[in-house]
Motif scaffolding. Structure first.
Motif, short mmCIF file in Angstrom:
data_model
loop_
_atom_site.label_atom_id
_atom_site.label_comp_id
_atom_site.label_asym_id
_atom_site.label_seq_id
_atom_site.Cartn_x
_atom_site.Cartn_y
_atom_site.Cartn_z
N LYS A 6 0.87 -1.17 0.00
CA LYS A 6 0.00 0.00 0.00
C LYS A 6 0.91 1.23 0.00
O LYS A 6 2.01 1.19 0.55
CB LYS A 6 -0.90 0.04 1.24
N LEU A 7 0.43 2.31 -0.64
CA LEU A 7 1.20 3.55 -0.62
C LEU A 7 0.29 4.73 -0.93
O LEU A 7 -0.67 4.58 -1.70
CB LEU A 7 2.38 3.52 -1.59
N PRO A 8 0.56 5.88 -0.33
CA PRO A 8 -0.23 7.08 -0.63
C PRO A 8 0.25 7.73 -1.91
O PRO A 8 1.30 7.40 -2.46
CB PRO A 8 0.04 7.98 0.58
N ASN A 9 -0.53 8.70 -2.37
CA ASN A 9 -0.10 9.55 -3.46
C ASN A 9 0.48 10.84 -2.90
O ASN A 9 0.26 11.18 -1.73
CB ASN A 9 -1.27 9.87 -4.40
N LEU A 10 1.21 11.54 -3.73
CA LEU A 10 1.85 12.80 -3.33
C LEU A 10 1.51 13.87 -4.36
O LEU A 10 1.72 13.67 -5.56
CB LEU A 10 3.37 12.61 -3.24
N LEU A 11 0.97 14.98 -3.89
CA LEU A 11 0.70 16.12 -4.77
C LEU A 11 1.98 16.90 -4.99
O LEU A 11 2.58 17.40 -4.03
CB LEU A 11 -0.37 17.02 -4.16
N VAL A 12 2.40 16.98 -6.25
CA VAL A 12 3.55 17.81 -6.60
C VAL A 12 3.15 18.75 -7.74
O VAL A 12 2.30 18.40 -8.57
CB VAL A 12 4.78 16.97 -7.02
N VAL A 13 3.74 19.92 -7.76
CA VAL A 13 3.50 20.89 -8.82
C VAL A 13 4.82 21.17 -9.52
O VAL A 13 5.90 21.01 -8.92
CB VAL A 13 2.92 22.21 -8.26
N ASN A 14 4.76 21.56 -10.79
CA ASN A 14 6.01 21.91 -11.46
C ASN A 14 6.53 23.23 -10.91
O ASN A 14 5.79 24.01 -10.31
CB ASN A 14 5.86 21.89 -12.99
N ASN A 15 7.79 23.48 -11.11
CA ASN A 15 8.44 24.62 -10.45
C ASN A 15 8.00 25.98 -10.98
O ASN A 15 8.32 27.01 -10.38
CB ASN A 15 9.96 24.48 -10.55
N ASP A 16 7.25 25.98 -12.08
CA ASP A 16 6.73 27.25 -12.59
C ASP A 16 5.46 27.68 -11.86
O ASP A 16 5.03 28.83 -11.99
CB ASP A 16 6.43 27.15 -14.08
N VAL A 17 4.84 26.75 -11.12
CA VAL A 17 3.64 27.08 -10.34
C VAL A 17 4.09 27.77 -9.05
O VAL A 17 4.85 27.19 -8.27
CB VAL A 17 2.82 25.81 -10.02
N PRO A 18 3.65 28.98 -8.77
CA PRO A 18 4.18 29.72 -7.62
C PRO A 18 3.69 29.24 -6.26
O PRO A 18 4.27 29.62 -5.24
CB PRO A 18 3.72 31.16 -7.89
#
Length: 332
Positions: free
Chosen positions: A133-145
């Motif tokens: 089992k594993l959770p998800n991780l919210l990541v944004v690209n570095n252009d998103v402030p």
């Protein structure tokens, strides 16, 4: 050849080999004809090589090779949120030579998400056991402030219809995490599905999509390398691998989505073989080296037996159904 479950001397597997498509995972030649018919075992991975589920699958296959003395050959059959590979497992001969990844996407989400599937989850499979089992991780690209979830919500609300979230395919937990985020926060976002997590990350890093709620292994590695920015995990608690990252529920109470995977075979596998494979699967999961490698990739070992796995899958289907309907995510 005498059957035995005693672990054989472990052999290292380089990261490059672990990520290569269709790599044969080899073990020493003398252990297990009594456990499987002679010949290599085909393990169907239902997502592309290089993603988190593929890495974890290959770690398990490596350990199973050591435990059984058999050769495991990973075959990636990706597409349609895992439905293509899952159908291939269903259509295989039930002789123990073909097994494959049992994933939440096609088996617990798909029955509600899709009006018609190319397989019947209640009739076409033999459940062999849980893996992780594993959770998800919210990541944004570095252009998103945005640097926090509240900042991201405010940013997206200010520009409705202008921000996109990638997924490893419609009907994955990656997709539903984004859909649930949009629904709970009242956001207008664009869903961009891919054939798997690896190609989705290519476009994320290239700035063609803004964010992804991906399985934690690849997303966390990229965040620690500074390629993306991590904002929150989707599990009920913070991840032991990244305790500094908050949960989505800290900002949106009640938000929780966790990915899981197991191993299965086509329907009709003889019961004695089911029990042998289940026992060997559990033995492989008990190894401290495998547990450590799973944890390094953000996953928790989940040694469910066949009956527990079958019951859990059915409960997950019931739990995901209202989430899918509330998000308006059903597709043809």
């Amino acid at each position: 050849m005498a059957g035995t479950d005693a672990p054989m001397r472990a052999r290292g597997m380089t990261r490059r080999a672990a990520l290569g498509a269709g790599v044969a995972l080899l073990a020493a030649p003398a252990v297990a004809q009594a456990q499987w018919p002679a010949g290599p075992i085909r393990f169907i991975g239902i997502f592309p090589p290089g993603g988190g589920t593929d890495i974890l699958s290959r770690i398990w296959c490596q350990r199973m090779s050591e435990v059984t003395g058999e050769q495991f050959v990973v075959e990636n059959r990706s597409g349609s949120a895992g439905n293509i590979g899952t159908e291939a497992i269903a259509r295989a001969t039930p002789d123990g030579r073909t097994i494959g990844l049992a994933s939440v996407a096609p088996l617990a989400i798909g029955p509600t998400l899709y009006r018609k599937l190319p397989f019947d989850v209640t009739k076409d499979f033999t459940w062999l056991g849980g893996l992780w089992k594993l959770p998800n991780l919210l990541v944004v690209n570095n252009d998103v402030p945005a640097r926090t979830v509240p900042e991201l919500i405010a940013l997206v609300k200010a520009s409705p219809g202008q921000y996109s979230y990638a997924s490893s395919g419609s009907g994955t937990t990656v997709h539903l995490s984004g859909a649930k985020f949009a629904a709970m926060a009242g956001l207008d976002m664009i869903h961009v599905p891919y054939r798997g997590g690896a190609p989705a990350h290519v476009d994320l890093l290239g700035g063609r999509v803004h964010m992804i709620f991906d399985n934690i292994p690849q997303a966390l590695a990229e965040a620690r390398e500074g390629k993306v920015r991590a904002l929150a995990v989707t599990g009920a608690q913070r991840s032991p691998q990244a305790p500094e990252i908050p949960t989505m529920a800290e900002f949106l109470p009640g938000f929780e989505i966790t990915s899981w995977a197991g191993v299965m075979a086509p329907a009709g596998l003889p019961p004695p073989m089911v029990q042998r494979i289940a026992r060997l699967t559990r033995q492989a999961l008990e190894g401290p080296d495998l547990r450590a490698r799973f944890e390094e990739n953000g996953a928790t070992v989940w040694p469910a037996d066949p009956e527990e796995f079958a019951a859990f899958r059915a409960a997950e289907e019931r739990a995901f159904a209202p989430v899918i309907r509330a998000a308006g995510a059903q597709v043809d």
